[in-house]
Scaffold this active site. Structure first.
Site, PDB file in Angstrom:
ATOM      1  N   TYR A   1      50.883  42.724  31.097  1.00 53.53           N
ATOM      2  CA  TYR A   1      52.247  42.738  30.357  1.00 53.53           C
ATOM      3  C   TYR A   1      52.299  43.702  29.112  1.00 53.53           C
ATOM      4  O   TYR A   1      53.287  44.026  28.741  1.00 53.53           O
ATOM      5  CB  TYR A   1      52.371  41.377  29.488  1.00 53.53           C
ATOM      6  CG  TYR A   1      53.011  40.302  30.264  1.00 53.53           C
ATOM      7  CD1 TYR A   1      52.504  39.766  31.719  1.00 53.53           C
ATOM      8  CD2 TYR A   1      54.007  39.455  30.005  1.00 53.53           C
ATOM      9  CE1 TYR A   1      53.114  38.794  32.491  1.00 53.53           C
ATOM     10  CE2 TYR A   1      54.565  38.478  30.614  1.00 53.53           C
ATOM     11  CZ  TYR A   1      54.087  38.235  32.024  1.00 53.53           C
ATOM     12  OH  TYR A   1      54.847  37.277  32.717  1.00 53.53           O
TER      13      TYR A   1
ATOM     14  N   LYS B   1      40.775  37.643  39.881  1.00 51.47           N
ATOM     15  CA  LYS B   1      40.834  38.140  41.190  1.00 51.47           C
ATOM     16  C   LYS B   1      39.655  39.180  41.198  1.00 51.47           C
ATOM     17  O   LYS B   1      39.706  40.342  41.183  1.00 51.47           O
ATOM     18  CB  LYS B   1      42.043  38.839  41.238  1.00 51.47           C
ATOM     19  CG  LYS B   1      42.539  39.252  42.653  1.00 51.47           C
ATOM     20  CD  LYS B   1      42.740  38.126  43.713  1.00 51.47           C
ATOM     21  CE  LYS B   1      42.869  38.598  45.247  1.00 51.47           C
ATOM     22  NZ  LYS B   1      42.904  37.779  46.224  1.00 51.47           N
TER      23      LYS B   1
ATOM     24  N   ASP C   1      44.495  33.388  44.058  1.00 52.49           N
ATOM     25  CA  ASP C   1      45.161  32.764  45.104  1.00 52.49           C
ATOM     26  C   ASP C   1      44.772  31.350  45.636  1.00 52.49           C
ATOM     27  O   ASP C   1      45.586  30.328  45.846  1.00 52.49           O
ATOM     28  CB  ASP C   1      45.237  33.354  46.455  1.00 52.49           C
ATOM     29  CG  ASP C   1      43.704  34.269  46.680  1.00 52.49           C
ATOM     30  OD1 ASP C   1      42.786  33.865  45.771  1.00 52.49           O
ATOM     31  OD2 ASP C   1      43.460  34.801  47.901  1.00 52.49           O
TER      32      ASP C   1
ATOM     33  N   ASP D   1      50.902  32.978  33.631  1.00 56.44           N
ATOM     34  CA  ASP D   1      52.566  32.785  33.797  1.00 56.44           C
ATOM     35  C   ASP D   1      52.964  32.155  35.123  1.00 56.44           C
ATOM     36  O   ASP D   1      53.458  31.126  35.087  1.00 56.44           O
ATOM     37  CB  ASP D   1      53.031  34.390  33.796  1.00 56.44           C
ATOM     38  CG  ASP D   1      54.715  34.120  33.775  1.00 56.44           C
ATOM     39  OD1 ASP D   1      55.324  33.422  33.504  1.00 56.44           O
ATOM     40  OD2 ASP D   1      55.240  35.243  34.865  1.00 56.44           O
TER      41      ASP D   1
ATOM     42  N   ASP E   1      53.884  27.871  35.779  1.00 56.42           N
ATOM     43  CA  ASP E   1      54.924  27.113  36.498  1.00 56.42           C
ATOM     44  C   ASP E   1      54.693  26.399  37.802  1.00 56.42           C
ATOM     45  O   ASP E   1      55.190  25.430  38.004  1.00 56.42           O
ATOM     46  CB  ASP E   1      55.651  28.609  36.948  1.00 56.42           C
ATOM     47  CG  ASP E   1      56.837  28.870  36.009  1.00 56.42           C
ATOM     48  OD1 ASP E   1      56.628  28.677  34.882  1.00 56.42           O
ATOM     49  OD2 ASP E   1      57.850  29.419  36.525  1.00 56.42           O
TER      50      ASP E   1
END
Ligand code: IPM
Ligand code: MG
Length: 357
Positions: free
Chosen positions: A140, A191, A224, A248, A252
C-alpha cells in the site's frame, strides 16, 4: 479530559456515526472521565468543502485526539477524481500520519444471525476470528510506485511490497498479545513460497514467537490456502496476522462469514491511540434513506472504549445491548432474513440499542 474526534465522512457514514455518538454519550454519561467530542469533515465531503479529502484541520484534530471515530468515505461522485484527492486517500493518510499500524478486525458470528450468512449455518456458527492486519506498510505504501510512460509509448504500472524487520516485529507482538486474551492460537498468513518479502515476514514472526510467546500456538498458511480455509472451516482460526493487502482481502472474506458486513467494527491502533470505524463502506445506494445498519459503528465505539480508554465494562454493555436487539428479533434491512420481516431504520435501531443500555 479525553478528546474524541468524530469524522462522519460520506454516504451512510453520517447516519451511522450519529447513532454511534448517541450511544457513546449515553455510556460515558456517568463515568469519572469527561469526554469532549469534536466533529470534522473527511473524504468526499471534505473534498467538496476544501478541495482535499483530508484537510489540515481534520488531520490536526485527529492527531490531538485520544481516539477517532470514522464513518465511511467514498462515493460515485468522487470516483473519477485523481488518485491524490480521492476520498480513500483520507483513510490512508490518517492511518499513515497517526502511525496506526495495528488493524484489528473481528469476525464474530452472532448466534441470532447465523442463518443470515451465505454459508451454511453449521459451517459458520461459533466462528470467532480476529484478523490482525498490518496497516501502514507493505504494498500500500511501498516505493517506488507509479505509472510511467515508456519511450515506445506503452505504459508501466508498479507498486512495491516492502517490510522491514521492525515493522514485522511490532505487528507480530500485537497479534501474539491479542491471542493471549483469546484462544492463544495465531495463524500467520503469507506467500513465502513466491514472495521474498513475505519469506522475511514468516522468519521474523517465527523469531518473535520463539523469543516471547511460548504459550501461544503459531502456525503458517499461504494466503491462497487461507482464503480457502476461511470459507471451508472458519472455526479453525483464532487470530490471523497478515500483511496490509492480504489483510484487506481476508478480512472481507471473514466478514461474510458473519452474515453482514454491516455488523463488523474495526480498530486501527498505535498503543492506546486509535481510529475506530465500521468495516463497511459509504453505501451511496442507500445513503440518506435511513436504511443503513448502525451496529458496526456502534460496536466500533465499544472497541474504542476498550482499547483507547480501558473501559471494559462500558464496552461490554454496548455489546450486550446489541445482542439484546438481535435476540429480540430486531433487524435492519441488511440482516433481515426474509422479505416478510419488518425492518427498522438506522435511527430506530439506534434507539432500540440506547433503550437497552
Ligand atoms: C479497507 C478498505 C480500504 C483499504 C480502502 C478504502 C482504501 O478497503 O479499509 O479495507 O484498502 O484498506
Ligand atoms: Mg478493504
Amino acid at each position: 479530559m479525553k478528546k474524541i474526534a468524530v469524522l462522519p465522512g460520506d454516504g451512510i457514514g453520517k447516519e451511522v456515526t450519529e447513532e454511534a455518538v448517541k450511544v457513546l454519550k449515553k455510556v460515558v454519561e456517568n463515568s469519572q472521565e469527561e469526554f469532549e467530542i469534536e466533529q470534522a469533515p473527511v473524504g468526499g465531503t471534505a473534498y467538496d468543502l476544501t478541495g482535499t479529502p483530508l484537510p489540515e484541520a481534520t488531520l490536526n484534530l485527529a492527531k490531538e485526539s485520544d481516539a477517532v471515530l470514522l464513518g465511511a468515505v467514498g462515493g460515485l461522485k468522487w470516483e473519477s477524481l485523481d488518485y491524490s484527492v480521492r476520498p480513500e486517500r483520507a483513510l490512508l493518510g490518517l492511518r499513515k500520519e497517526l502511525n496506526l499500524y495495528c488493524n484489528l478486525r473481528p469476525a464474530k458470528v452472532f448466534p441470532a444471525l447465523a442463518s443470515a450468512s451465505s454459508l451454511k449455518e453449521e459451517i459458520i456458527s461459533g466462528t470467532d476470528i480476529m484478523v490482525v492486519r498490518e496497516l501502514v506498510g507493505g504494498i500500500y505504501f511501498g516505493e517506488p510506485k507509479g505509472v510511467d510512460t515508456l519511450p515506445d509509448g506503452t505504459q508501466k504500472g508498479y507498486n512495491t511490497l516492502v517490510y522491514t524487520t521492525p515493522e514485522i516485529e511490532r505487528i507480530a507482538h500485537s497479534a501474539f498479545q491479542t491471542a493471549r486474551l483469546r484462544d492463544k492460537r495465531v495463524v500467520s498468513v503469507d506467500k513465502a513460497n513466491v514472495l521474498e518479502c513475505t519469506e522475511l515476514w514468516r522468519n521474523v514472526v517465527i523469531k518473535v514467537h520463539k523469543e516471547h510467546y511460548s504459550d501461544i500456538e503459531l502456525s503458517h498458511m499461504y494466503v491462497d490456502n487461507a482464503a480457502m480455509q476461511l470459507v471451508r472451516s472458519p472455526k479453525q482460526f483464532d487470530v490471523i496476522v497478515t500483511t496490509n493487502m492480504f489483510g484487506d482481502i481476508l478480512s472481507d472474506i471473514a466478514s461474510m462469514l458473519t452474515g453482514s458486513i454491516g455488523m463488523l467494527p474495526s480498530a486501527s491502533l498505535c498503543g492506546t491511540k486509535g481510529m475506530y470505524e465500521p468495516v463497511h463502506g459509504s453505501a451511496p445506494d442507500i445513503a440518506g434513506q435511513n436504511k443503513a445498519n448502525p451496529i458496526a459503528t456502534i460496536l466500533s465505539v465499544a472497541m474504542m472504549l476498550k482499547y483507547s480508554f480501558a473501559m471494559e465494562k462500558e464496552a461490554e454493555a454496548i455489546e450486550k445491548a446489541v445482542e439484546g436487539v438481535l435476540n429480540d428479533g430486531l433487524r435492519t434491512i441488511d440482516i433481515a432474513s426474509g422479505s416478510s420481516q419488518e425492518t427498522l431504520g438506522t435511527v430506530e435501531m439506534g434507539e432500540e440499542i440506547l433503550k437497552r443500555l
